[in-house]
Design an enzyme around this catalytic site. Sequence first.
Site, PDB file in Angstrom:
ATOM      1  N   LYS A 146       0.847  -1.200   0.000  1.00  0.00           N
ATOM      2  CA  LYS A 146       0.000   0.000   0.000  1.00  0.00           C
ATOM      3  C   LYS A 146       0.883   1.251   0.000  1.00  0.00           C
ATOM      4  O   LYS A 146       1.766   1.391   0.843  1.00  0.00           O
ATOM      5  CB  LYS A 146      -0.903  -0.003   1.238  1.00  0.00           C
ATOM      6  CG  LYS A 146      -1.842   1.197   1.296  1.00  0.00           C
ATOM      7  CD  LYS A 146      -2.873   1.031   2.401  1.00  0.00           C
ATOM      8  CE  LYS A 146      -2.448   1.561   3.739  1.00  0.00           C
ATOM      9  NZ  LYS A 146      -2.316   3.023   3.821  1.00  0.00           N
ATOM     10  N   LYS A 174      -7.530   8.056  -1.359  1.00  0.00           N
ATOM     11  CA  LYS A 174      -8.890   8.429  -0.930  1.00  0.00           C
ATOM     12  C   LYS A 174      -9.423   9.639  -1.688  1.00  0.00           C
ATOM     13  O   LYS A 174      -9.703  10.686  -1.106  1.00  0.00           O
ATOM     14  CB  LYS A 174      -8.921   8.719   0.582  1.00  0.00           C
ATOM     15  CG  LYS A 174      -8.400   7.575   1.446  1.00  0.00           C
ATOM     16  CD  LYS A 174      -8.498   7.913   2.925  1.00  0.00           C
ATOM     17  CE  LYS A 174      -7.995   6.809   3.822  1.00  0.00           C
ATOM     18  NZ  LYS A 174      -6.532   6.596   3.780  1.00  0.00           N
ATOM     19  N   PHE A 175      -9.615   9.473  -3.005  1.00  0.00           N
ATOM     20  CA  PHE A 175     -10.092  10.591  -3.827  1.00  0.00           C
ATOM     21  C   PHE A 175     -11.472  11.072  -3.348  1.00  0.00           C
ATOM     22  O   PHE A 175     -12.354  10.267  -3.030  1.00  0.00           O
ATOM     23  CB  PHE A 175     -10.196  10.172  -5.299  1.00  0.00           C
ATOM     24  CG  PHE A 175      -8.890   9.743  -5.906  1.00  0.00           C
ATOM     25  CD1 PHE A 175      -7.702  10.400  -5.608  1.00  0.00           C
ATOM     26  CD2 PHE A 175      -8.843   8.676  -6.795  1.00  0.00           C
ATOM     27  CE1 PHE A 175      -6.499  10.015  -6.183  1.00  0.00           C
ATOM     28  CE2 PHE A 175      -7.646   8.275  -7.368  1.00  0.00           C
ATOM     29  CZ  PHE A 175      -6.476   8.941  -7.060  1.00  0.00           C
ATOM     30  N   ASN A 223     -15.868  15.006 -12.240  1.00  0.00           N
ATOM     31  CA  ASN A 223     -14.918  15.108 -13.344  1.00  0.00           C
ATOM     32  C   ASN A 223     -13.474  14.994 -12.864  1.00  0.00           C
ATOM     33  O   ASN A 223     -12.643  14.305 -13.467  1.00  0.00           O
ATOM     34  CB  ASN A 223     -15.126  16.442 -14.085  1.00  0.00           C
ATOM     35  CG  ASN A 223     -14.228  16.544 -15.295  1.00  0.00           C
ATOM     36  OD1 ASN A 223     -14.356  15.758 -16.237  1.00  0.00           O
ATOM     37  ND2 ASN A 223     -13.294  17.486 -15.258  1.00  0.00           N
ATOM     38  N   ARG A 228      -3.332  -6.770  14.100  1.00  0.00           N
ATOM     39  CA  ARG A 228      -2.111  -6.955  14.894  1.00  0.00           C
ATOM     40  C   ARG A 228      -1.952  -8.418  15.283  1.00  0.00           C
ATOM     41  O   ARG A 228      -2.846  -8.972  15.936  1.00  0.00           O
ATOM     42  CB  ARG A 228      -2.189  -6.135  16.199  1.00  0.00           C
ATOM     43  CG  ARG A 228      -2.007  -4.650  16.023  1.00  0.00           C
ATOM     44  CD  ARG A 228      -0.563  -4.329  15.663  1.00  0.00           C
ATOM     45  NE  ARG A 228      -0.351  -2.915  15.438  1.00  0.00           N
ATOM     46  CZ  ARG A 228      -0.558  -2.268  14.286  1.00  0.00           C
ATOM     47  NH1 ARG A 228      -1.012  -2.916  13.238  1.00  0.00           N
ATOM     48  NH2 ARG A 228      -0.305  -0.983  14.170  1.00  0.00           N
ATOM     49  N   GLN A 269      -3.522   1.760  17.279  1.00  0.00           N
ATOM     50  CA  GLN A 269      -4.754   1.137  16.809  1.00  0.00           C
ATOM     51  C   GLN A 269      -5.605   0.756  18.024  1.00  0.00           C
ATOM     52  O   GLN A 269      -5.091   0.202  18.999  1.00  0.00           O
ATOM     53  CB  GLN A 269      -4.451  -0.107  15.961  1.00  0.00           C
ATOM     54  CG  GLN A 269      -3.711   0.187  14.662  1.00  0.00           C
ATOM     55  CD  GLN A 269      -4.599   0.791  13.587  1.00  0.00           C
ATOM     56  OE1 GLN A 269      -5.769   1.137  13.839  1.00  0.00           O
ATOM     57  NE2 GLN A 269      -4.063   0.957  12.394  1.00  0.00           N
ATOM     58  N   GLY A 311       0.940  -2.660   8.713  1.00  0.00           N
ATOM     59  CA  GLY A 311       2.074  -1.748   8.564  1.00  0.00           C
ATOM     60  C   GLY A 311       3.146  -2.008   9.583  1.00  0.00           C
ATOM     61  O   GLY A 311       4.029  -2.873   9.413  1.00  0.00           O
TER      62      GLY A 311
END
Length: 248
Positions: A44, A73-74, A79, A196, A205, A225
């Site tokens: 990622k 994360k658009f 458009n 985890r 977390q 991660g």
Amino acid sequence: MGETYTPAPAGDAAEKIIVALDVDSAEKACTLVQQLAPPLCNFKVGFRLFVACGPPIIAALKELGAKIFLDLKFHDIPNTVAEAAEAATRLGVDMFNVHLSGGREMIKAAVKGAAVTAEKLGLPRPRVMGVTVLSSFSAEALQDTGVVRTLDEHVVALTRLGLDCGLDGVIASPREAVLLRQSCGEEFLIVTPGVRPAWAAPDDQQRILTPQQALQAGASYLVIGRPIIKHPAPRQAVEKIIAELSID
Ligand code: C5P
């Protein structure tokens, strides 16, 4: 659901892990991929690495055999999101995501932008995933934004909207994964952070599950991660996780 869980074969287990390359340089990211691929193939790339290194980091990681989830994360007018989806597809990423709160037209524009560009280039269409509600949101914070239904209702409604618009799946916490499988079925992907292994520190977390529990909860892919990238021997960490998920 838990009782029916069968551990995955080692190859399958490796394919379910997406390593979050939350580092600040191309060199560190490439070193991690070189250490881990194979057996891992999914990585990622989020804001930190992409903003620091730009699009060439995607080509460099792909050159090393990585499949890429571009986690940007658009969220913009349809458009603009369509154009971003086209650009992500041209980069050859395997997965990217949009905020579902961007609405029906925006989500459809992302899916269409990816599909049209992939077809033009003769590439497979990247999987387009939706972010429901960020895990940093509390119920009160959600209400502050004008949402009157409960957080769970909102997550389910946004997921239904995304699937209706042609998305491949959603990003969800393990707790939401259970709810989403119950209310929206099995035919879509759930990518789950907040995972985890029992031997790893929770870091920041809050609602963590082990990799095995997250798969039992309905996750298709696990984003992991720090337990891997901050481990003194990242490859050993991966081998431990795969062994925990696999049949011997
Ligand atoms: O290091 P750790 O395993 O906590 O990394 C999890 C990754 O998933 C990070 O890149 C983080 O930004 C991302 N993420 C998350 N929780 C969410 C969405 C994304 O931890 N709800």
